[in-house]
Design a protein around this motif. Structure first.
Motif, PDB file in Angstrom:
ATOM      1  N   HIS A  60       2.564  46.389  39.317  1.00 45.27           N
ATOM      2  CA  HIS A  60       3.243  46.136  37.889  1.00 45.27           C
ATOM      3  C   HIS A  60       2.662  45.180  37.454  1.00 45.27           C
ATOM      4  O   HIS A  60       3.018  44.884  35.924  1.00 45.27           O
ATOM      5  CB  HIS A  60       4.741  45.555  38.769  1.00 45.27           C
ATOM      6  CG  HIS A  60       5.463  46.636  39.099  1.00 45.27           C
ATOM      7  ND1 HIS A  60       5.811  47.869  38.440  1.00 45.27           N
ATOM      8  CD2 HIS A  60       6.019  47.196  40.342  1.00 45.27           C
ATOM      9  CE1 HIS A  60       6.630  48.751  39.114  1.00 45.27           C
ATOM     10  NE2 HIS A  60       6.640  48.102  40.387  1.00 45.27           N
ATOM     11  N   LEU A  61       1.551  44.354  37.699  1.00 46.19           N
ATOM     12  CA  LEU A  61       0.844  43.533  36.881  1.00 46.19           C
ATOM     13  C   LEU A  61      -0.513  43.968  36.475  1.00 46.19           C
ATOM     14  O   LEU A  61      -1.165  43.349  35.653  1.00 46.19           O
ATOM     15  CB  LEU A  61       0.605  42.163  37.843  1.00 46.19           C
ATOM     16  CG  LEU A  61       1.686  41.110  38.182  1.00 46.19           C
ATOM     17  CD1 LEU A  61       1.330  40.181  39.266  1.00 46.19           C
ATOM     18  CD2 LEU A  61       2.422  40.632  36.813  1.00 46.19           C
ATOM     19  N   GLU A  62      -0.667  45.342  36.688  1.00 41.57           N
ATOM     20  CA  GLU A  62      -1.957  46.174  36.371  1.00 41.57           C
ATOM     21  C   GLU A  62      -3.033  45.444  36.654  1.00 41.57           C
ATOM     22  O   GLU A  62      -4.035  45.197  36.063  1.00 41.57           O
ATOM     23  CB  GLU A  62      -1.976  46.011  34.715  1.00 41.57           C
ATOM     24  CG  GLU A  62      -0.255  47.079  33.967  1.00 41.57           C
ATOM     25  CD  GLU A  62      -0.599  47.164  32.713  1.00 41.57           C
ATOM     26  OE1 GLU A  62      -1.438  46.614  32.164  1.00 41.57           O
ATOM     27  OE2 GLU A  62       0.399  47.584  32.056  1.00 41.57           O
ATOM     28  N   VAL A  63      -3.098  44.776  38.053  1.00 47.29           N
ATOM     29  CA  VAL A  63      -4.370  44.266  38.469  1.00 47.29           C
ATOM     30  C   VAL A  63      -5.226  45.283  38.789  1.00 47.29           C
ATOM     31  O   VAL A  63      -4.892  46.708  39.352  1.00 47.29           O
ATOM     32  CB  VAL A  63      -3.999  43.499  39.793  1.00 47.29           C
ATOM     33  CG1 VAL A  63      -5.300  42.873  40.221  1.00 47.29           C
ATOM     34  CG2 VAL A  63      -2.993  42.381  39.564  1.00 47.29           C
ATOM     35  N   PRO A  64      -6.626  45.164  38.416  1.00 48.11           N
ATOM     36  CA  PRO A  64      -7.683  46.202  38.487  1.00 48.11           C
ATOM     37  C   PRO A  64      -7.640  46.364  39.861  1.00 48.11           C
ATOM     38  O   PRO A  64      -7.650  45.611  40.891  1.00 48.11           O
ATOM     39  CB  PRO A  64      -8.848  45.560  38.018  1.00 48.11           C
ATOM     40  CG  PRO A  64      -8.336  44.615  36.915  1.00 48.11           C
ATOM     41  CD  PRO A  64      -7.223  43.997  37.326  1.00 48.11           C
ATOM     42  N   ALA A 177     -10.105  40.254  29.407  1.00 47.03           N
ATOM     43  CA  ALA A 177      -8.765  39.630  29.703  1.00 47.03           C
ATOM     44  C   ALA A 177      -8.169  40.798  30.661  1.00 47.03           C
ATOM     45  O   ALA A 177      -7.641  39.921  31.756  1.00 47.03           O
ATOM     46  CB  ALA A 177      -7.990  40.035  28.527  1.00 47.03           C
ATOM     47  N   LEU A 178      -8.412  41.929  30.982  1.00 44.96           N
ATOM     48  CA  LEU A 178      -7.744  42.779  32.011  1.00 44.96           C
ATOM     49  C   LEU A 178      -8.521  42.369  33.238  1.00 44.96           C
ATOM     50  O   LEU A 178      -7.907  42.234  34.358  1.00 44.96           O
ATOM     51  CB  LEU A 178      -8.074  44.135  31.750  1.00 44.96           C
ATOM     52  CG  LEU A 178      -7.693  45.175  32.658  1.00 44.96           C
ATOM     53  CD1 LEU A 178      -6.343  45.038  33.020  1.00 44.96           C
ATOM     54  CD2 LEU A 178      -7.821  46.647  32.155  1.00 44.96           C
ATOM     55  N   HIS A 179      -9.958  42.516  33.346  1.00 49.65           N
ATOM     56  CA  HIS A 179     -10.544  42.330  34.500  1.00 49.65           C
ATOM     57  C   HIS A 179     -11.169  40.690  34.906  1.00 49.65           C
ATOM     58  O   HIS A 179     -11.553  40.741  36.210  1.00 49.65           O
ATOM     59  CB  HIS A 179     -11.922  43.234  34.354  1.00 49.65           C
ATOM     60  CG  HIS A 179     -11.438  44.655  34.428  1.00 49.65           C
ATOM     61  ND1 HIS A 179     -11.236  45.482  35.514  1.00 49.65           N
ATOM     62  CD2 HIS A 179     -11.526  45.534  33.408  1.00 49.65           C
ATOM     63  CE1 HIS A 179     -11.132  46.722  35.042  1.00 49.65           C
ATOM     64  NE2 HIS A 179     -10.928  46.595  33.945  1.00 49.65           N
ATOM     65  N   ARG A 180     -11.003  39.920  33.997  1.00 54.12           N
ATOM     66  CA  ARG A 180     -11.538  38.516  34.244  1.00 54.12           C
ATOM     67  C   ARG A 180     -13.125  38.449  34.945  1.00 54.12           C
ATOM     68  O   ARG A 180     -13.002  37.867  35.928  1.00 54.12           O
ATOM     69  CB  ARG A 180     -10.456  37.838  35.027  1.00 54.12           C
ATOM     70  CG  ARG A 180      -9.044  37.842  34.501  1.00 54.12           C
ATOM     71  CD  ARG A 180      -8.186  36.825  34.959  1.00 54.12           C
ATOM     72  NE  ARG A 180      -7.821  36.953  36.605  1.00 54.12           N
ATOM     73  CZ  ARG A 180      -6.990  36.238  37.101  1.00 54.12           C
ATOM     74  NH1 ARG A 180      -6.270  35.576  36.614  1.00 54.12           N
ATOM     75  NH2 ARG A 180      -6.961  36.389  38.399  1.00 54.12           N
TER      76      ARG A 180
END
Length: 266
Positions: A60-64, A177-180
């Motif tokens: 739900h947090l769209e963590v890769p 921003a998505l993958h840090r």
């Protein structure tokens, strides 16, 4: 920055992802069929989440996918997702499928890249655009961002370089921003620092053309070709390598580009 397991457990990592996604504890609880109190207890370390809860919150947090393994390790569980090299025999079907896909797209350009924009496969349409590129830029690992924005790469041939460059840098910013990912940030800083030619004030602006998406206008053999980019990824990947692959296809944006490419490759 890429997530790594900490001695403090999974709570701080989950909180960091939640705050980055700008989701409240209550909103996350509703999405994950839990309670804000339970989410709070997990984040502060007062409650140890189950393996299923870690995966549910990550979803739900769209963590890769790569970072979901780190969350599981921090929570005391084994990694769920493998990371199989693309040249491993187990990946034969994936690799062959992508090759058929991009070859079937010819004569139009298509390319497969990983999370760092390193080229994993390319068809003849792409190779056509890379004609006369200096060998040092074509040495492995071939990187699509460097090839496109380097002043000795495709950049001098792209007629709307400022617009296209802005599009690519914004795309990288979203990925960071998505993958840090620190390596991705370093690549961004490198290509963003490449010099951009000054605009010629004496040059008359081109007549506007009604495109439905920002095109890349690139010169080839004295012609200006026009392409619109489309990017595809795998649904519900269960392997880190597969999750980080992207297939970019360049769709001709005008009839002249279609006619020219078809004349090159029957």
């Amino acid at each position: 920055m890429t997530t790594t397991p900490t001695d403090r457990g999974v709570g701080p990592l989950l909180r960091a992802w939640r705050e980055q996604r700008r989701v409240s504890q209550l909103e996350l609880a509703l999405r994950a069929d839990s309670s804000a109190r339970h989410i709070s207890f997990i984040e502060t370390g007062r409650s140890r989440p189950s393996e299923d809860m870690v995966l549910r919150l990550a979803e739900h947090l769209e963590v890769p996918v790569r970072e979901r393994n780190a969350l599981l390790l921090a929570a005391g569980y084994a990694p769920r997702y493998s990371q199989t090299p693309l040249d491993d025999p187990a990946m034969d079907a994936v690799r062959a499928g992508m090759e058929r896909l991009i070859q079937g797209y010819e004569p139009y350009p298509a390319i497969v890249v990983d999370a760092m924009y390193n080229v994993q496969a390319a068809n003849r349409g792409i190779l056509m655009l890379l004609e006369d590129i200096p060998e040092q830029l074509l040495a492995p690992p071939l990187n699509a961002m460097r090839l496109t924005l380097h002043p000795e790469g495709l950049a001098p041939r792209i007629r709307n370089l400022r617009e296209w460059r802005g599009h690519l840098l914004a795309q990288m910013e979203r990925q960071i921003a998505l993958h840090r990912s620190e390596p991705l940030r370093q690549l961004y800083e490198e290509v963003a620092a490449y010099p951009v030619p000054e605009e010629d004030p004496s040059e008359e602006p081109a007549e506007p053309v009604p495109y439905f998406a920002l095109p890349m206008l690139i010169e080839h053999e004295g012609r200006t070709l026009s392409f619109i980019s489309s990017i595809s990824t795998f649904n519900t990947p269960m392997d880190v390598t597969v999750a980080e692959l992207a297939i970019e296809t360049l769709l001709p944006a005008d009839p002249a580009t279609v006619k020219y490419l078809q004349s090159l490759m029957p």
